[in-house]
Design a protein around this motif. Structure first.
Motif, short mmCIF file in Angstrom:
data_model
loop_
_atom_site.label_atom_id
_atom_site.label_comp_id
_atom_site.label_asym_id
_atom_site.label_seq_id
_atom_site.Cartn_x
_atom_site.Cartn_y
_atom_site.Cartn_z
N PHE A 150 -11.75 27.82 -32.34
CA PHE A 150 -10.57 28.58 -32.77
C PHE A 150 -9.70 28.93 -31.56
CE2 PHE A 150 -9.20 32.79 -34.97
CZ PHE A 150 -8.05 32.19 -35.45
N LEU A 151 -10.31 29.48 -30.52
CA LEU A 151 -9.56 29.85 -29.32
C LEU A 151 -8.92 28.64 -28.66
CD1 LEU A 151 -11.98 32.47 -27.67
CD2 LEU A 151 -9.92 32.92 -29.02
N THR A 153 -7.98 25.83 -30.07
CA THR A 153 -6.86 25.35 -30.88
C THR A 153 -5.62 26.22 -30.67
OG1 THR A 153 -8.37 24.47 -32.54
CG2 THR A 153 -6.09 24.84 -33.23
N MET A 154 -5.81 27.53 -30.66
CA MET A 154 -4.68 28.43 -30.43
C MET A 154 -4.12 28.26 -29.04
SD MET A 154 -5.56 31.99 -32.45
CE MET A 154 -7.14 32.29 -31.64
N GLU A 155 -4.97 28.12 -28.05
CA GLU A 155 -4.50 27.94 -26.67
C GLU A 155 -3.68 26.67 -26.54
OE1 GLU A 155 -3.68 28.84 -22.91
OE2 GLU A 155 -4.96 30.15 -24.15
N TYR A 157 -2.03 25.00 -29.08
CA TYR A 157 -0.85 24.90 -29.93
C TYR A 157 0.02 26.17 -29.97
CZ TYR A 157 -2.73 20.51 -31.70
OH TYR A 157 -3.20 19.23 -31.79
N TRP A 158 -0.58 27.35 -29.71
CA TRP A 158 0.20 28.57 -29.89
C TRP A 158 -0.43 29.72 -29.10
CZ3 TRP A 158 1.90 30.44 -35.45
CH2 TRP A 158 3.01 31.28 -35.34
N ASP A 160 0.75 32.38 -27.80
CA ASP A 160 1.15 33.72 -28.21
C ASP A 160 0.32 34.22 -29.38
OD1 ASP A 160 3.05 34.12 -26.27
OD2 ASP A 160 4.75 33.49 -27.51
N LEU A 161 -0.05 33.33 -30.28
CA LEU A 161 -0.91 33.71 -31.41
C LEU A 161 -2.28 34.14 -30.90
CD1 LEU A 161 -1.49 33.96 -34.44
CD2 LEU A 161 -2.09 31.53 -34.44
N LYS A 162 -2.79 33.39 -29.93
CA LYS A 162 -4.08 33.76 -29.34
C LYS A 162 -4.00 35.15 -28.72
CE LYS A 162 -7.34 32.49 -25.70
NZ LYS A 162 -7.62 31.59 -24.56
N ILE A 165 -3.98 37.83 -31.51
CA ILE A 165 -5.25 38.01 -32.20
C ILE A 165 -6.31 38.60 -31.28
CG2 ILE A 165 -7.16 36.79 -33.32
CD1 ILE A 165 -5.11 34.92 -34.57
N ARG A 256 -9.45 23.44 -38.83
CA ARG A 256 -7.98 23.35 -38.67
C ARG A 256 -7.30 23.18 -40.01
NH1 ARG A 256 -6.51 19.51 -33.61
NH2 ARG A 256 -4.50 19.67 -34.67
#
Length: 258
Positions: A150-151, A153-155, A157-158, A160-162, A165, A256
């Motif tokens: 999860f981390l 994927t966020m790192e 692609y996004w 700021d989302l990481k 959260i 995903r």
């Protein structure tokens, strides 16, 4: 703040009537007499997530009616407010405010207010410690396999989302256990996610409750109260909710695909 008008007044009256009946039923159950109990924070979050924030005031009034003294009544208010602000990342600030104003207007006396600030600037730890606390908390809830994926994927692609959260949702709020314990936080997450029609996330937090040291019966309690709230509030869920037994102990739940 003027109350919003319901399009269907008869339906609104029915929802209010059935909801208050259910709230009173919960409050009178022998196992729900402890002012530090969980039933009322679960119900408060479920009603707020269902778009029926004003009914949180009814939950509060029913809960304090069973309390023996003013300190217990202040504790109940403190726990309701903490449950709502912790769950705001799930159901959003507008629904929080729909609960907030009726709640404060329902206080029987100014002496029963509790305005303790658990996250003042003077109390906020450093960014790195907040981030570390958030990730450590998430690692218990989600498990290493799901969290690392999860981390990553966020790192990728996004970022700021990481940051949102890990640092805000978990580091600042979910991991704060001075008012609500970890198991209770999992319970209110479940109660907030069920009305929002988020079955995958419900599954994550049912499993997370057990990972946090909770029992299956506590997951079932949160799930059960939320389902009744959904029914009495006429919330139409389009997706099938997971069964508790299907997610507890499962190694991987996050993908995903959502």
């Amino acid at each position: 703040m003027a109350p919003a008008k319901d399009v269907d007044s008869e339906l609104a009256a029915q929802i209010e009537r059935e909801s208050i009946s259910f709230i009173k039923e919960l409050a009178l159950q022998p196992e729900n007499q402890d002012p530090a109990g969980s039933w009322y924070i679960i119900a408060a979050c479920a009603f707020t997530a269902s778009g029926q924030g004003p009914l949180v005031a009814e939950v509060y009034k029913a809960a304090i009616s069973q309390a023996s003294d003013d300190e217990a009544r202040r504790l109940i208010l403190r726990r309701i407010k903490e449950s709502l602000i912790t769950s705001t990342f799930i159901f959003g600030v507008p629904r929080l405010l729909n609960a907030f104003f009726p709640l404060i207007n329902s206080l029987p006396s100014p002496s029963l207010n509790d305005n303790t600030n658990f996250r003042s600037f003077s109390q906020i730890p450093s960014f790195s410690s907040v981030s570390s606390r958030g990730e450590a908390y998430m690692r218990v809830v989600f498990g290493d396999g799901d969290l690392d994926s999860f981390l990553q994927t966020m790192e990728e692609y996004w970022p700021d989302l990481k940051n949102l959260i890990v640092n805000d949702v978990y580091g600042m709020y979910q991991a704060e256990v001075s008012v609500l314990g970890k198991v209770e936080t999992s319970m209110i997450n479940i109660a907030s996610l069920v009305p929002m029609d988020c079955p995958a996330e419900v599954g994550w937090h049912v499993r997370g409750l057990v990972n946090n040291g909770g029992e299956v019966r506590e997951a079932e309690m949160a799930f059960g109260i939320a389902k009744v709230v959904v029914d009495v509030c006429k919330v139409q869920l389009r997706k099938e909710l997971p069964r508790v037994e299907d997610v507890i102990g499962k190694e991987r739940l996050i993908s995903r695909e959502g």
